[in-house]
Design an enzyme around this catalytic site. Structure first.
Site, PDB file in Angstrom:
ATOM      1  N   GLU A  24       0.812  -1.215   0.000  1.00  0.00           N
ATOM      2  CA  GLU A  24       0.000   0.000   0.000  1.00  0.00           C
ATOM      3  C   GLU A  24       0.852   1.275   0.000  1.00  0.00           C
ATOM      4  O   GLU A  24       0.380   2.353   0.354  1.00  0.00           O
ATOM      5  CB  GLU A  24      -0.931  -0.003   1.209  1.00  0.00           C
ATOM      6  CG  GLU A  24      -1.921  -1.152   1.206  1.00  0.00           C
ATOM      7  CD  GLU A  24      -2.861  -1.120   2.389  1.00  0.00           C
ATOM      8  OE1 GLU A  24      -3.830  -0.330   2.350  1.00  0.00           O
ATOM      9  OE2 GLU A  24      -2.635  -1.860   3.354  1.00  0.00           O
ATOM     10  N   SER A 154      -6.492  -2.866   1.657  1.00  0.00           N
ATOM     11  CA  SER A 154      -6.861  -2.372   0.326  1.00  0.00           C
ATOM     12  C   SER A 154      -7.350  -3.457  -0.619  1.00  0.00           C
ATOM     13  O   SER A 154      -7.243  -3.333  -1.837  1.00  0.00           O
ATOM     14  CB  SER A 154      -5.690  -1.615  -0.315  1.00  0.00           C
ATOM     15  OG  SER A 154      -5.457  -0.407   0.361  1.00  0.00           O
ATOM     16  N   TYR A 224      -9.807   3.032  -5.060  1.00  0.00           N
ATOM     17  CA  TYR A 224      -8.826   4.089  -5.310  1.00  0.00           C
ATOM     18  C   TYR A 224      -8.875   4.696  -6.709  1.00  0.00           C
ATOM     19  O   TYR A 224      -7.972   5.425  -7.100  1.00  0.00           O
ATOM     20  CB  TYR A 224      -7.414   3.555  -5.020  1.00  0.00           C
ATOM     21  CG  TYR A 224      -7.248   3.193  -3.563  1.00  0.00           C
ATOM     22  CD1 TYR A 224      -7.231   4.175  -2.579  1.00  0.00           C
ATOM     23  CD2 TYR A 224      -7.132   1.864  -3.154  1.00  0.00           C
ATOM     24  CE1 TYR A 224      -7.102   3.851  -1.237  1.00  0.00           C
ATOM     25  CE2 TYR A 224      -6.995   1.530  -1.823  1.00  0.00           C
ATOM     26  CZ  TYR A 224      -6.981   2.539  -0.865  1.00  0.00           C
ATOM     27  OH  TYR A 224      -6.841   2.213   0.456  1.00  0.00           O
ATOM     28  N   ARG A 263     -11.269   3.037  11.435  1.00  0.00           N
ATOM     29  CA  ARG A 263     -12.422   2.982  10.550  1.00  0.00           C
ATOM     30  C   ARG A 263     -12.911   1.547  10.553  1.00  0.00           C
ATOM     31  O   ARG A 263     -12.126   0.624  10.361  1.00  0.00           O
ATOM     32  CB  ARG A 263     -12.052   3.410   9.127  1.00  0.00           C
ATOM     33  CG  ARG A 263     -13.236   3.899   8.299  1.00  0.00           C
ATOM     34  CD  ARG A 263     -12.936   3.941   6.818  1.00  0.00           C
ATOM     35  NE  ARG A 263     -12.853   2.607   6.268  1.00  0.00           N
ATOM     36  CZ  ARG A 263     -11.788   2.145   5.604  1.00  0.00           C
ATOM     37  NH1 ARG A 263     -10.726   2.876   5.412  1.00  0.00           N
ATOM     38  NH2 ARG A 263     -11.790   0.895   5.145  1.00  0.00           N
ATOM     39  N   ASP A 265     -15.480  -1.418   9.158  1.00  0.00           N
ATOM     40  CA  ASP A 265     -16.224  -1.802   7.962  1.00  0.00           C
ATOM     41  C   ASP A 265     -17.257  -2.880   8.271  1.00  0.00           C
ATOM     42  O   ASP A 265     -16.991  -3.799   9.064  1.00  0.00           O
ATOM     43  CB  ASP A 265     -15.276  -2.326   6.882  1.00  0.00           C
ATOM     44  CG  ASP A 265     -14.257  -1.290   6.429  1.00  0.00           C
ATOM     45  OD1 ASP A 265     -14.470  -0.090   6.707  1.00  0.00           O
ATOM     46  OD2 ASP A 265     -13.247  -1.678   5.807  1.00  0.00           O
ATOM     47  N   GLU A 277     -13.932  -5.663   9.427  1.00  0.00           N
ATOM     48  CA  GLU A 277     -12.583  -5.412   9.927  1.00  0.00           C
ATOM     49  C   GLU A 277     -12.465  -4.002  10.490  1.00  0.00           C
ATOM     50  O   GLU A 277     -13.325  -3.146  10.258  1.00  0.00           O
ATOM     51  CB  GLU A 277     -11.545  -5.604   8.827  1.00  0.00           C
ATOM     52  CG  GLU A 277     -11.674  -4.631   7.670  1.00  0.00           C
ATOM     53  CD  GLU A 277     -10.586  -4.851   6.617  1.00  0.00           C
ATOM     54  OE1 GLU A 277      -9.394  -4.854   6.980  1.00  0.00           O
ATOM     55  OE2 GLU A 277     -10.941  -5.010   5.430  1.00  0.00           O
ATOM     56  N   ASN A 279      -9.768  -0.818  10.511  1.00  0.00           N
ATOM     57  CA  ASN A 279      -8.586  -0.211   9.919  1.00  0.00           C
ATOM     58  C   ASN A 279      -8.033   0.811  10.900  1.00  0.00           C
ATOM     59  O   ASN A 279      -8.709   1.783  11.236  1.00  0.00           O
ATOM     60  CB  ASN A 279      -8.944   0.484   8.602  1.00  0.00           C
ATOM     61  CG  ASN A 279      -9.543  -0.482   7.603  1.00  0.00           C
ATOM     62  OD1 ASN A 279      -8.827  -1.113   6.852  1.00  0.00           O
ATOM     63  ND2 ASN A 279     -10.866  -0.604   7.602  1.00  0.00           N
ATOM     64  N   GLY A 283      -7.100   5.492   5.190  1.00  0.00           N
ATOM     65  CA  GLY A 283      -6.591   6.332   4.110  1.00  0.00           C
ATOM     66  C   GLY A 283      -7.029   7.776   4.256  1.00  0.00           C
ATOM     67  O   GLY A 283      -8.120   8.072   4.745  1.00  0.00           O
TER      68      GLY A 283
END
Length: 316
Positions: A24, A154, A224, A263, A265, A277, A279, A283
């Protein structure tokens, strides 16, 4: 939300750590550049962009960095490695500490920790390690399945498996990234994500972002590439489901020992959120989720960066 109060002196030498040695790296460079520019706008004139490589310890010493703003993603950057190094160097850093970073980078161990909370709905899954019998491990799971490396971000190495004969190939793709693989039942719903932030000792959830990718599922391209996903913010959810997701996100953040920022999900099916998950270093690019979520609740990009900066040193 009112402007965030700065807790770190404007003359402090802040290193925005980005790049790194993971898959990443390119995303991290974009995140780091944005965060660095925000710090400059906020008046942190001694902030410096620091591209992380094997010599990062010497670099931080040479530059006399006093605080580290972590904008790293993936291996070595959000798995506890850089956090441990910064602890040794006695440099306060943003976001989650060593333990939470390490746990949350591993999707299987995250689920094991969160399984202690019955109110956090988890997707039925199998954990596959080298030498395991693949078919025995997935016995009882219903197709389609999603295979994913246990420690990767990602959507690298992820594959949707529609039938048993596709499983071996999908597994081989996942182990290109990690030797351990998580195989989950595919939730035929829609994807949402919610940020978790802290301010003045209070942990709170951002607005929920619903994402409808133009690809089959929310893969790297959809994440992305501008225009490859439709963002619905706030998510098209009823009040009860909205509150449930926010509460579960905060609970997951705290149960995993996270601090500063994360963050979380979920997949939503029949108005029920299924945890995917956490994070720990979300990002911060132009198309990233967290800045959009924060903006929807009145926190612009610069104040979001300041909020995260304020978490430096609180992750012991």
């Amino acid at each position: 939300m009112e402007n965030i109060k700065a807790k770190i002196d404007k003359n402090a030498r802040i290193g925005v750590l980005c790049g790194g040695m993971s898959s990443e790296k390119d995303v991290s460079l974009r995140s780091g550049k944005n965060c660095f520019e925000a710090l400059k706008r906020l008046g942190y004139n001694n902030a410096e962009l620091v591209v992380v490589d094997e010599n990062i310890s010497e670099t931080l010493k040479e530059k006399k960095i006093e605080y580290a703003y972590i904008a790293l993603h993936g291996k070595y950057g959000e798995d506890g490695c850089i956090q441990g190094l910064l602890e040794i160097l006695k440099i306060p850093y943003t976001g989650c500490g060593v333990m939470a970073s390490s746990i949350c980078m591993n999707k299987e161990y995250t689920k094991r920790i969160l399984s202690t909370c019955p109110e956090i709905p988890l997707v039925k899954s199998a954990f596959v390690q080298k030498g395991d019998n693949l078919q025995e491990k997935v016995y009882g799971l219903k197709y389609p399945l999603i295979t994913k490396p246990v420690c990767e971000g990602s959507s690298f190495g992820m594959t949707k498996v529609n039938k048993p004969e596709e499983l071996e190939k999908a597994y081989e793709e996942a182990i290109k990234f990690n030797s351990d693989v998580l195989i989950e039942e595919f939730i035929d719903g829609f994807f949402v994500t919610v940020g978790v932030l802290e301010n003045e000792g209070k942990t709170f959830a951002t607005e929920i972002l619903e994402i409808r990718p133009k690809t089959e599922w929310y893969d790297f391209e959809a994440k992305y590439t501008q225009g490859m996903s439709e963002f619905i913010l706030p998510a098209n959810l009823d009040e009860k489901t909205t509150n449930m997701i926010k509460n579960v996100a905060v609970q997951a953040h705290l149960t995993a020992g996270c601090s500063g920022v994360s963050r979380v999900d979920f997949m939503i099916m029949d108005n029920k959120p299924y945890f995917l998950e956490i994070n720990t270093s979300p990002g911060m690019t132009d198309v990233s989720d967290l800045p959009a979520q924060a903006k929807a609740m009145g926190i612009d990009y610069d104040n979001l960066v300041l909020l995260i900066l304020n978490s430096a040193g609180l992750n012991k």
